[in-house]
Design an enzyme around this catalytic site. Structure first.
Site, PDB file in Angstrom:
ATOM      1  N   THR A 186     -26.059  13.808 -29.787  1.00 26.36           N
ATOM      2  CA  THR A 186     -26.991  14.250 -28.224  1.00 26.36           C
ATOM      3  C   THR A 186     -26.376  13.956 -27.017  1.00 26.36           C
ATOM      4  O   THR A 186     -25.620  12.949 -26.909  1.00 26.36           O
ATOM      5  CB  THR A 186     -27.873  13.263 -28.338  1.00 26.36           C
ATOM      6  OG1 THR A 186     -27.920  11.969 -28.490  1.00 26.36           O
ATOM      7  CG2 THR A 186     -28.966  14.185 -30.338  1.00 26.36           C
ATOM      8  N   GLU A 331     -31.916  16.628 -32.988  1.00 24.49           N
ATOM      9  CA  GLU A 331     -32.150  16.188 -34.165  1.00 24.49           C
ATOM     10  C   GLU A 331     -33.272  16.742 -35.425  1.00 24.49           C
ATOM     11  O   GLU A 331     -33.630  16.045 -36.019  1.00 24.49           O
ATOM     12  CB  GLU A 331     -33.044  14.417 -33.632  1.00 24.49           C
ATOM     13  CG  GLU A 331     -32.088  13.451 -33.261  1.00 24.49           C
ATOM     14  CD  GLU A 331     -32.079  13.892 -31.428  1.00 24.49           C
ATOM     15  OE1 GLU A 331     -31.987  14.759 -31.162  1.00 24.49           O
ATOM     16  OE2 GLU A 331     -31.667  12.185 -30.352  1.00 24.49           O
ATOM     17  N   LYS A 438     -47.123  10.388 -13.812  1.00 24.72           N
ATOM     18  CA  LYS A 438     -48.264   9.214 -13.947  1.00 24.72           C
ATOM     19  C   LYS A 438     -49.736   9.650 -12.558  1.00 24.72           C
ATOM     20  O   LYS A 438     -48.584   8.382 -13.001  1.00 24.72           O
ATOM     21  CB  LYS A 438     -48.463   8.608 -15.757  1.00 24.72           C
ATOM     22  CG  LYS A 438     -49.531   8.475 -15.849  1.00 24.72           C
ATOM     23  CD  LYS A 438     -49.231   7.648 -16.850  1.00 24.72           C
ATOM     24  CE  LYS A 438     -50.230   7.541 -17.692  1.00 24.72           C
ATOM     25  NZ  LYS A 438     -50.838   6.390 -19.279  1.00 24.72           N
ATOM     26  N   TRP A 443     -51.885  12.870 -15.860  1.00 18.02           N
ATOM     27  CA  TRP A 443     -50.476  12.900 -15.948  1.00 18.02           C
ATOM     28  C   TRP A 443     -50.825  13.946 -15.643  1.00 18.02           C
ATOM     29  O   TRP A 443     -51.459  15.077 -15.290  1.00 18.02           O
ATOM     30  CB  TRP A 443     -50.197  13.499 -17.816  1.00 18.02           C
ATOM     31  CG  TRP A 443     -49.890  12.770 -18.919  1.00 18.02           C
ATOM     32  CD1 TRP A 443     -51.508  12.886 -19.557  1.00 18.02           C
ATOM     33  CD2 TRP A 443     -48.888  11.960 -19.137  1.00 18.02           C
ATOM     34  NE1 TRP A 443     -50.837  11.872 -20.555  1.00 18.02           N
ATOM     35  CE2 TRP A 443     -49.362  10.968 -20.138  1.00 18.02           C
ATOM     36  CE3 TRP A 443     -48.088  11.709 -18.253  1.00 18.02           C
ATOM     37  CZ2 TRP A 443     -48.456   9.993 -20.891  1.00 18.02           C
ATOM     38  CZ3 TRP A 443     -47.367  10.521 -18.730  1.00 18.02           C
ATOM     39  CH2 TRP A 443     -47.202  10.001 -20.368  1.00 18.02           C
TER      40      TRP A 443
HETATM   41  P1  AMP Z   1     -30.749  18.951 -27.194  1.00 15.32           P
HETATM   42  O1  AMP Z   1     -30.954  17.882 -27.858  1.00 15.32           O
HETATM   43  O2  AMP Z   1     -30.014  18.371 -26.125  1.00 15.32           O
HETATM   44  O3  AMP Z   1     -32.059  20.246 -27.692  1.00 15.32           O
HETATM   45  O4  AMP Z   1     -32.616  18.341 -26.435  1.00 15.32           O
HETATM   46  C1  AMP Z   1     -33.545  18.068 -26.981  1.00 15.32           C
HETATM   47  C2  AMP Z   1     -34.921  18.224 -25.337  1.00 15.32           C
HETATM   48  O5  AMP Z   1     -34.580  19.349 -25.079  1.00 15.32           O
HETATM   49  C3  AMP Z   1     -36.042  18.390 -26.705  1.00 15.32           C
HETATM   50  O6  AMP Z   1     -36.101  17.028 -26.591  1.00 15.32           O
HETATM   51  C4  AMP Z   1     -36.891  18.517 -24.863  1.00 15.32           C
HETATM   52  O7  AMP Z   1     -36.791  17.913 -24.021  1.00 15.32           O
HETATM   53  C5  AMP Z   1     -35.570  19.884 -24.189  1.00 15.32           C
HETATM   54  N1  AMP Z   1     -36.215  21.325 -24.603  1.00 15.32           N
HETATM   55  C6  AMP Z   1     -35.184  22.337 -25.944  1.00 15.32           C
HETATM   56  N2  AMP Z   1     -36.547  22.936 -25.435  1.00 15.32           N
HETATM   57  C7  AMP Z   1     -37.178  23.375 -25.228  1.00 15.32           C
HETATM   58  C8  AMP Z   1     -38.124  24.021 -24.703  1.00 15.32           C
HETATM   59  N3  AMP Z   1     -38.381  25.234 -25.151  1.00 15.32           N
HETATM   60  N4  AMP Z   1     -38.802  23.846 -23.502  1.00 15.32           N
HETATM   61  C9  AMP Z   1     -38.914  22.585 -22.449  1.00 15.32           C
HETATM   62  N5  AMP Z   1     -38.166  21.981 -23.312  1.00 15.32           N
HETATM   63  C10 AMP Z   1     -37.302  21.800 -24.062  1.00 15.32           C
END
Ligand code: AMP
Length: 541
Positions: A186, A331, A438, A443
């Site tokens: 990640t 994940e 916050k 929120w």
């Molecule tokens: P990654 O592991 O790099 O794919 O990042 C995952 C994170 O990206 C998630 O926990 C979200 O915070 C953000 N994320 C993924 N898809 C979306 C979406 N459609 N809208 C908002 N945030 C997203």
């Protein structure tokens, strides 16, 4: 009493065997690093993957060992997906946008034995070759004619030479479906990156779910162009899904600008694509500037970060390309939710539909989700109450690679995202737990504020962060990049919020900048902005 059905392990190699047998003449088209367009069939893909598997065995790659890749979306990368995992070894896709130091740390942590890379990344590999501790062989994913000359990389091998030395007479081994298949780190905003180790079972189950009509909606009649990189959560599973359903695949290589993508979409009759909002911004701008349309595209999946409603309506209203907003994480393999409409939404007018579509969507079967408050108690699905989002299911991480402690809370994975879920099961991300605003105990959704700013015609990019505030603890601060040659004042932008949100949600101030800091996967690095501007409001006061 047990069921009396056959028991076969769910293996990634089965996807390829199926694709070869049932869709042997289906095409895989790749724009190569070398610049030309390469075509092969699934039959070729299967044969070459078997040859590459034999080549890996000849290099000494054994069961469970890791093979790293630094590569764009292309047919050789696809062959490695199947060759390495098919043997029971682990395909480790490294992200070439990371800094060399980070790559060294990750390759060492993964204990990669072989590193395969596209020509583009020669300078990067030259910079790390003497530092990575476990890599024994470096393979350039090219042919003899394009082999580079370098004295900085020991044991430099040519992909096509390795392949040509094998006959492809290999039967894929059978083993436990829980065997590790691929590894992806990640982006890790804090601390070291964390490895998510997928299994054959998790990958095949995820592919079934991803292909569903309310998921990626992928079939043998589709031509799929994954813009999302194969080094970012396995291109959202599309290389597996395409073999499962027999869809034609089109790989853009390193050419991700609007012009190159549009040309490829049109030339190859692409019907389905997937990528993060940043990429689509470039494509839409190019199409708009040149008065172009999409003659075959019917659907695009947008995720990775929130899809601004303005982008959604541009695709849908101007170009008649349906947008599927999806949410996931490394994940989660990555698909967690997808925002397909239900029958009851079909009669809604465009504005009301958009309200549904702007959400991140419903859980696909296999993903169980809930939102909890700070005390861990489950919160209601009323579309209003927001809390931390937790998920569980067969393609969701159980523990990180070499991780000592479990990230799970009572069997659930805490996503770090803050969300609401409505009575129909539509989840909407309102913020991140590491990145929330916050104000006075309430929120404020930074994503909503960003979407409104992004809808302003003079705004090119916007990020909203929590800035410290003497009275309210935190207040929203907008950091904005103006479009070139357009005037926009703080007052004009803040007035744009009138009537669109509760008055108290209006950002306290606007900082205009030349560009936003972006991470390796194209996301805005909010923590950087917070580091820089967290005290902005205090200073102003
Ligand atoms: P990654 O592991 O790099 O794919 O990042 C995952 C994170 O990206 C998630 O926990 C979200 O915070 C953000 N994320 C993924 N898809 C979306 C979406 N459609 N809208 C908002 N945030 C997203």
């Amino acid at each position: 009493m047990q069921g009396a059905m056959q028991s076969h392990p769910l293996l990634i190699s089965n996807l390829l065997v199926h694709a070869e047998r049932h869709h042997g003449d289906q095409e895989v088209v790749s724009r190569r690093v070398e610049g030309d367009l390469h075509r092969q069939t699934f039959r070729d893909l299967a044969q070459r993957s078997r040859q590459m598997a034999q080549a890996m065995q000849a290099l000494g790659v054994g069961f469970g060992q890791r093979v790293g890749t630094l590569a764009w979306n292309g047919y050789r990368h696809m062959e490695l997906y199947y060759a390495v995992s098919g043997l029971g070894a682990v395909l480790h896709t490294l992200n070439p946008r990371l800094h060399a130091d980070q790559l060294v740390w990750i390759a060492d942590h993964a204990e990669d034995e072989v590193l395969c890379f596209d020509l583009t990344f020669l300078p990067l590999v030259e910079a790390v070759a003497n530092r990575v501790k476990t890599v024994k062989h470096f393979v350039v994913m090219t042919d003899r004619a394009h082999m580079p000359v370098t004295d900085k990389i020991p044991n430099l091998l040519c992909y096509e030479d390795l392949l040509a030395a094998q006959d492809g007479r290999l039967s894929w081994p059978s083993f436990d479906e829980n065997t590790a298949s691929s590894l992806c780190y990640t982006s890790g905003t804090t601390g070291h990156p964390k490895g998510v180790l997928y299994s054959h079972r998790s990958t095949v189950l995820h592919s079934y779910a991803a292909a569903l009509p309310d998921g990626l909606q992928c079939s043998a009649a589709d031509t799929v162009l994954p813009v999302v990189p194969m080094f970012h959560v396995n291109a959202w599973g599309l290389p597996y899904v395409a073999c499962m359903v027999g869809a034609k695949l089109v790989f853009p290589g390193p050419f991700l600008d609007g012009k190159s993508l549009h040309e490829l979409f049109e030339a190859e009759g692409v019907t389905l694509s997937a990528g993060v909002p940043t990429v689509w911004q470039g494509l839409l701008a190019y199409a708009e500037a040149n008065g172009l349309h999409f003659s075959t595209m019917r659907r695009t999946i947008i995720g990775g970060s929130a899809c601004p409603p303005a982008m959604m309506s541009a695709f849908q209203d101007r170009y008649q390309v349906a947008v599927l907003h999806a949410w996931g994480m490394t994940e989660i393999s990555p698909l967690g939710t997808a925002c397909a409409l239900k029958s009851k939404h079909l009669a809604l007018g465009p504005a009301e539909r958009m309200q549904v579509q702007a959400k991140q969507g419903r859980a696909v079967f296999g993903v169980d989700m809930k939102i909890v408050g700070e005390d861990g108690a489950e919160l209601p699905w009323d579309g209003q109450t927001s809390g931390e989002l937790l998920v569980r299911g067969p393609w969701i991480v159980g523990r990180y690679f070499k991780g000592e402690s479990s990230p799970l809370v009572d069997g659930w994975f805490p996503t770090g995202d803050v969300a609401t879920i409505d009575a129909d099961g539509y989840m909407q991300i309102t913020d991140r737990s590491k990145d929330v605003i916050k104000s006075g105990g309430e929120w404020i959704g930074s994503i909503d504020l960003e979407n409104i700013a992004m809808a302003h015609p003079a705004v090119a990019a916007a990020a909203c962060i929590a800035a410290r505030h003497a009275k309210w603890d935190e207040r929203p601060l907008l950091v904005v990049v103006r479009k070139a040659d357009v005037a926009l004042t703080r007052e004009e932008l803040l007035a744009f919020y009138d009537g669109k949100i509760a008055k108290w949600w209006t950002p306290d101030d606007v900082v205009f900048v030349d560009q936003l800091p972006l991470g390796a996967t194209g996301k805005v690095l909010k923590h950087r902005l917070r580091d820089q501007y967290a005290d902005h409001l205090l200073a102003a006061a």
